[in-house]
Write a protein that holds these residues in place. Structure first.
Motif, short mmCIF file in Angstrom:
data_model
loop_
_atom_site.label_atom_id
_atom_site.label_comp_id
_atom_site.label_asym_id
_atom_site.label_seq_id
_atom_site.Cartn_x
_atom_site.Cartn_y
_atom_site.Cartn_z
N VAL A 82 2.32 48.69 -7.43
CA VAL A 82 2.03 49.27 -8.79
C VAL A 82 1.16 48.18 -9.46
CG1 VAL A 82 3.99 48.67 -9.84
CG2 VAL A 82 2.55 50.70 -10.67
N ARG A 83 0.04 48.52 -10.05
CA ARG A 83 -0.79 47.59 -11.00
C ARG A 83 -0.02 47.62 -12.18
NH1 ARG A 83 -5.99 45.76 -12.33
NH2 ARG A 83 -5.94 45.53 -14.57
N ALA A 116 -1.59 44.47 -20.46
CA ALA A 116 -1.11 43.44 -21.50
C ALA A 116 -0.11 42.48 -20.78
CB ALA A 116 -0.41 44.00 -22.89
N TYR A 117 0.86 42.93 -19.94
CA TYR A 117 1.62 42.21 -19.25
C TYR A 117 1.01 41.31 -18.29
CZ TYR A 117 6.01 40.97 -16.72
OH TYR A 117 6.83 40.35 -15.96
N ARG A 118 0.19 41.93 -17.36
CA ARG A 118 -0.36 41.25 -16.18
C ARG A 118 -1.15 40.15 -16.89
NH1 ARG A 118 -5.00 42.52 -13.79
NH2 ARG A 118 -4.16 42.56 -11.72
N GLU A 119 -1.89 40.40 -18.03
CA GLU A 119 -2.52 39.13 -18.66
C GLU A 119 -1.64 38.17 -19.42
OE1 GLU A 119 -5.73 38.54 -18.38
OE2 GLU A 119 -5.86 40.49 -17.05
N PHE A 120 -0.57 38.63 -19.68
CA PHE A 120 0.53 37.82 -20.17
C PHE A 120 0.90 36.80 -19.10
CE2 PHE A 120 4.99 36.34 -20.72
CZ PHE A 120 4.93 35.70 -21.82
N LEU A 121 1.00 37.22 -17.78
CA LEU A 121 1.62 36.52 -16.73
C LEU A 121 0.48 35.68 -16.37
CD1 LEU A 121 3.20 39.47 -14.47
CD2 LEU A 121 4.27 37.61 -15.98
N ARG A 122 -0.89 35.96 -16.31
CA ARG A 122 -2.04 35.04 -15.99
C ARG A 122 -2.39 33.86 -17.05
NH1 ARG A 122 -4.48 33.12 -13.59
NH2 ARG A 122 -6.73 33.64 -13.46
N GLU A 123 -2.04 34.28 -18.48
CA GLU A 123 -2.57 33.48 -19.52
C GLU A 123 -1.48 32.62 -20.36
OE1 GLU A 123 -5.59 35.35 -21.96
OE2 GLU A 123 -6.19 36.68 -20.41
N GLU A 183 -1.27 34.88 -6.98
CA GLU A 183 -0.04 35.26 -6.97
C GLU A 183 0.40 36.67 -7.54
OE1 GLU A 183 2.32 30.93 -7.59
OE2 GLU A 183 1.30 31.75 -9.18
N LEU A 184 -0.55 36.89 -8.68
CA LEU A 184 -0.51 38.19 -9.40
C LEU A 184 -0.84 39.27 -8.38
CD1 LEU A 184 -0.01 40.01 -11.88
CD2 LEU A 184 -2.43 39.53 -12.52
N ALA A 185 -1.82 39.16 -7.74
CA ALA A 185 -2.32 39.99 -6.57
C ALA A 185 -1.19 40.33 -5.80
CB ALA A 185 -3.56 39.76 -5.96
N GLU A 186 -0.61 39.19 -5.18
CA GLU A 186 0.51 39.36 -4.43
C GLU A 186 1.73 39.92 -4.69
OE1 GLU A 186 3.89 36.38 -2.51
OE2 GLU A 186 2.00 35.56 -2.64
N LEU A 187 2.09 39.70 -6.06
CA LEU A 187 2.95 40.43 -6.84
C LEU A 187 2.75 41.89 -6.98
CD1 LEU A 187 5.75 40.63 -8.48
CD2 LEU A 187 4.26 40.24 -10.68
N GLU A 188 1.77 42.33 -7.12
CA GLU A 188 1.36 43.86 -7.33
C GLU A 188 1.20 44.41 -6.13
OE1 GLU A 188 -0.81 43.90 -11.67
OE2 GLU A 188 -2.05 43.57 -9.88
N ARG A 189 0.77 43.80 -5.14
CA ARG A 189 0.87 44.48 -3.53
C ARG A 189 2.06 44.71 -3.08
NH1 ARG A 189 -3.32 40.66 -2.60
NH2 ARG A 189 -1.70 39.09 -1.49
N TRP A 190 3.03 43.58 -3.30
CA TRP A 190 4.45 44.06 -3.09
C TRP A 190 5.12 44.99 -3.74
CZ3 TRP A 190 9.26 42.80 -5.47
CH2 TRP A 190 10.36 42.92 -4.62
N LEU A 191 4.95 45.23 -5.29
CA LEU A 191 5.61 46.26 -5.92
C LEU A 191 4.70 47.44 -5.76
CD1 LEU A 191 5.57 44.42 -9.20
CD2 LEU A 191 7.31 44.88 -7.97
#
Length: 267
Positions: free
Chosen positions: A53-54, A58-65, A43-51
């Motif tokens: 931008v990476r 800190a925020y992407r790890e928050f979203l994952r963890e 889901e995170l990979a899909e979100l970043e592909r759609w945006l």
């Protein structure tokens, strides 16, 4: 705890929600200490592909963890989720102010110059100068249109995500592109001032990252709940204690008198 580690944070938030005194933490009614499920790696990979931008680490790890949003500073962190039809969206009062198609553009450090704002304020219509209420209202409406164009242009927030509101149309943004990437900016344009970087500490020296912003809130919220519980145990009466957003930056009651421009942009 290393710079990007969120180990134990989700559990701390859960325990905080059930702690005596938690209801005295500012903004808790906006999230009730609930966290959305974390995003999966796909889901995170899909979100970043759609945006395109990476996201900041800190925020992407928050979203994952920790979670895709929910409990957090003030009224909480806007959850990110799949939008109806296609794409993704941030859900909350102001979440729709984010322009996903422009997140790859560098966030502008400076907005409208003080001279432009002062000149426009000097031109605000005075009702005493008009022969009728209708003429005044027409001039006032035209002036507000100019104000909103200057202060609330989409160009001011490219490269940033609106993540939180703290009341009365004041919000917090996470910069994802440009020199300020990874930092939190305060948006009080509702009060007629330009966006500014949020700072950590009374000396206004340390820029606030997503991680420091969130963890400072959590630590302060835990202290608030504990202090209220202690006071209740001793006196039998709960004592309201304000919770700071970051050290040296009080996050108390919402500001009064939000300008029309800020209210109009509310989600």
């Amino acid at each position: 705890m290393t710079e990007q580690t969120w180990a134990g944070v989700r559990e701390r938030v859960r325990l905080l929600g059930s702690a005596p005194g938690a209801e005295q933490v500012f903004g808790y009614r906006g999230h009730d200490f609930a966290l959305a499920d974390p995003l999966t790696a796909d889901e995170l990979a899909e979100l970043e592909r759609w945006l395109g931008v990476r996201l900041p680490d800190a925020y992407r790890e928050f979203l994952r963890e920790v979670g895709a949003g929910g409990a957090g500073p003030a009224y909480g962190v806007f959850p990110v989720r799949r939008a109806a039809g296609s794409g993704w969206e941030w859900v909350g009062d102001g979440g729709n102010m984010t322009t996903p198609t422009r997140l790859t553009e560098p966030f502008p450090i400076e907005g409208p110059g003080a001279e432009l704002l002062d000149a426009l304020e000097a031109e605000q219509p005075d009702e005493a100068d008009f022969e009728s209420a209708e003429e005044y209202e027409e001039a006032e409406e035209a002036w507000w249109d100019r104000w909103e164009t200057l202060m609330w242009s989409e160009d001011r927030t490219v490269g940033a995500i609106c993540l939180c509101h703290i009341g009365c149309a004041e919000r917090r943004w996470l910069v994802v592109s440009g020199p300020e990437r990874g930092r939190i900016w305060a948006d009080a344009r509702c009060d007629g001032v330009d966006m500014q970087p949020l700072r950590l500490g009374s000396d206004d020296a340390t820029p606030v990252t997503f991680r420091s912003w969130y963890l400072e809130w959590l630590e302060q919220a835990e202290r608030t709940a504990a202090e209220v519980a202690d006071t209740t145990e001793v006196t039998g009466t709960a004592e309201v204690t304000g919770t700071a957003e970051v050290a040296g930056t009080a996050e108390g009651a919402p500001r009064d008198g939000a300008a029309r421009g800020g209210a109009a942009m509310a989600g």
